[in-house]
Design a protein around this motif. Structure first.
Motif, PDB file in Angstrom:
ATOM      1  N   ASN A 239       0.795  -1.228   0.000  1.00 24.01           N
ATOM      2  CA  ASN A 239       0.000   0.000   0.000  1.00 24.01           C
ATOM      3  C   ASN A 239       0.827   1.278   0.000  1.00 24.01           C
ATOM      4  OD1 ASN A 239      -2.426  -1.472   0.112  1.00 24.01           O
ATOM      5  ND2 ASN A 239      -2.335  -1.588   2.341  1.00 24.01           N
ATOM      6  N   TRP A 272      -5.024   3.988   1.593  1.00 25.98           N
ATOM      7  CA  TRP A 272      -5.550   3.865   2.949  1.00 25.98           C
ATOM      8  C   TRP A 272      -6.607   2.772   3.049  1.00 25.98           C
ATOM      9  CZ3 TRP A 272      -3.073   6.657   6.592  1.00 25.98           C
ATOM     10  CH2 TRP A 272      -2.299   7.738   6.140  1.00 25.98           C
ATOM     11  N   SER A 273      -7.381   2.619   1.994  1.00 30.31           N
ATOM     12  CA  SER A 273      -8.427   1.608   1.972  1.00 30.31           C
ATOM     13  C   SER A 273      -8.792   1.337   0.523  1.00 30.31           C
ATOM     14  CB  SER A 273      -9.661   2.074   2.761  1.00 30.31           C
ATOM     15  OG  SER A 273     -10.292   3.154   2.092  1.00 30.31           O
ATOM     16  N   ARG A 274      -9.787   0.531   0.316  1.00 24.08           N
ATOM     17  CA  ARG A 274     -10.234   0.222  -1.045  1.00 24.08           C
ATOM     18  C   ARG A 274     -10.750   1.455  -1.773  1.00 24.08           C
ATOM     19  NH1 ARG A 274     -15.294  -1.695  -3.053  1.00 24.08           N
ATOM     20  NH2 ARG A 274     -15.052  -2.856  -5.004  1.00 24.08           N
ATOM     21  N   THR A 275     -11.137   2.485  -1.044  1.00 18.26           N
ATOM     22  CA  THR A 275     -11.754   3.660  -1.652  1.00 18.26           C
ATOM     23  C   THR A 275     -10.995   4.959  -1.434  1.00 18.26           C
ATOM     24  OG1 THR A 275     -13.122   3.999   0.323  1.00 18.26           O
ATOM     25  CG2 THR A 275     -14.051   2.646  -1.438  1.00 18.26           C
TER      26      THR A 275
END
Length: 436
Positions: A239, A272-275
């Motif tokens: 990430n 940070w996240s999927r979105t």
């Protein structure tokens, strides 16, 4: 503004992925097909004043066709595009016998191959020649000469992180609206994979842009010179990625000024996240400028260090029935003025929002703004667009744009609006990336 290949926009913004084919045919290694795109854009512009005289507001048409082709190779691809701009003046300026139709020829060539597992080689060329319309309404985001980075391949290991690189505003503009210009930017480079997570980038290029003849260069000097970029690209984790880049350019203006600009920057990209994802740029830039004497202004030399900083935020709201994607980017960096050759700290920001309620309709809003520290140069543009997809590879768009400019010799303060329509289709996968 560059044309929008509408079928491609649908695939990118809706986020649809083709279902995997597990049949025996899919297992066989079939050659990638040749891909093409065709499109056209029509703009109607009005409201922008060309001077202080009554009745001097413009009424124009602009037609932007697009033809693009991507030819797959054994280890890469070649992409070609021709996208001219045709400007048609429907209302003649007061007291002038203006040319009714102006043509700007534009083309692009991208050659990208990976001859060995550890090496990637690319060549990119962009060129334009003809009569350019310097009206602020002509484009929501001014064209860019390229970044020196390899063509974007998000799924390729070792590809550089997505950095916030909004195109700077136009700074000052020439006194005449239409000038014959030439604009050539060529870049070549290699990416060497030093390990599974670290690669090294080196690219070099040459820029040649400005007035195409002696008359045009009295208002828009010819700007030419080399540029280079090198540095490390590091995939720290799944990430996180870091880049450490050293960039430099040297510009010689036909009017006399010289400007050498360099920067050393670090970019951290994090998912940070999927979105949600972000980019953060920090660094230092320096320049050396030689400016000759102009009328009552004496010749001078400037040497300065200025900060380089940027921020990018990306957010996606994904459901089974709708997609909403947003991004905001900001960049501050020293850049030379295209008219006088002076180097200013240039602030630029771009915001985008796209909402897709289903698989047939796309709603887009994009806005850009820029300003120079130390010079009264400010501009802002906002564009809204709606797209209806008749089929996955065919769509139609309508929209409008407003623009505001301050500090230009062409228009000390200007405001105007336009509406436009565009249509596009493609076969195979999209050839070109989405326009700014």
């Amino acid at each position: 503004m560059l044309l929008a290949p509408l079928g491609m926009v649908a695939a990118l913004l809706v986020g649809a992925e083709p279902e995997k084919d597990t049949s025996l045919e899919a297992v066989i290694d079939r050659p990638e097909p040749v891909q093409f795109e065709l499109g056209a854009r029509l703009e109607f512009r009005a409201g922008q004043s060309e001077g202080s005289a009554p009745g001097s507001s413009i009424t124009d048409l602009e037609i932007d066709p697009l033809a693009a082709l991507r030819i797959p190779l054994r280890t890469g691809s070649v992409s070609l595009a021709y996208e001219p701009r045709i400007f048609i003046q429907l209302r003649e300026p007061v007291g002038e016998s203006a040319q009714k139709v102006s043509y700007l020829h534009r083309g692009r060539l991208i050659f990208d191959v990976k001859p060995a597992p550890l090496w990637r080689f690319f060549v990119e060329g962009r060129g334009a020649y003809g009569e350019y319309d310097f009206l602020p309404l002509s484009t929501v985001i001014p064209p860019s000469g390229g970044t020196g980075l390899p063509p974007a391949q998000p799924s390729t290991p070792g590809a550089p992180p997505t950095a916030p690189t909004p195109t700077p505003g136009a700074s000052t503009l020439p006194q005449d609206r239409f000038l014959r210009v030439i604009d050539v930017h060529a870049t070549t480079g290699v990416v060497a994979n030093l390990s599974p997570t670290v690669s090294w980038l080196f690219s070099a290029g040459y820029d040649y842009s400005g007035g195409a003849d002696a008359a045009a260069r009295t208002q828009l000097p010819l700007q030419k010179g080399p540029r280079g970029l090198t540095g490390a690209l590091w995939s720290v984790t799944r990430n996180d990625s870091l880049s450490f880049l050293l960039e430099g350019s040297h510009s010689r203006f036909s009017s006399g000024p010289l400007a050498t600009v360099g920067s050393l920057t670090t970019t951290w990209s994090h998912v940070w996240s999927r979105t949600v994802a972000s980019d953060l740029i920090g660094g230092i830039g320096g320049f050396h400028a030689d400016v000759p004497a102009i009328q009552t202004t004496p010749a001078r030399t400037e040497d300065k260090l200025l900060p380089v900083g940027g921020l990018g935020l990306r957010h996606a709201w994904l459901t089974r029935w709708a997609t909403w994607k947003n991004s905001v980017t900001f960049l501050a960096a020293p850049l030379p003025d295209q008219i006088n050759g002076l180097v200013y700290e240039r602030l630029s920001a771009v915001a985008r929002s796209t909402f897709a309620p289903g698989d047939k309709v796309l709603l887009d809003v994009i806005g850009g703004a820029s300003a120079s520290i130390g010079a009264p140069q400010r501009d802002a543009r906002v564009e809204a667009r709606g797209t209806f997809l008749f089929a996955p590879q065919f769509g139609f768009s309508v929209g409008a744009r407003v623009a505001w400019l301050e500090g230009s010799s062409l228009l000390p303060t200007g405001f105007g609006w336009l509406c436009f329509a565009s249509i596009g289709t493609y076969a195979g996968s999209p050839v070109l990336g989405a326009p700014m």
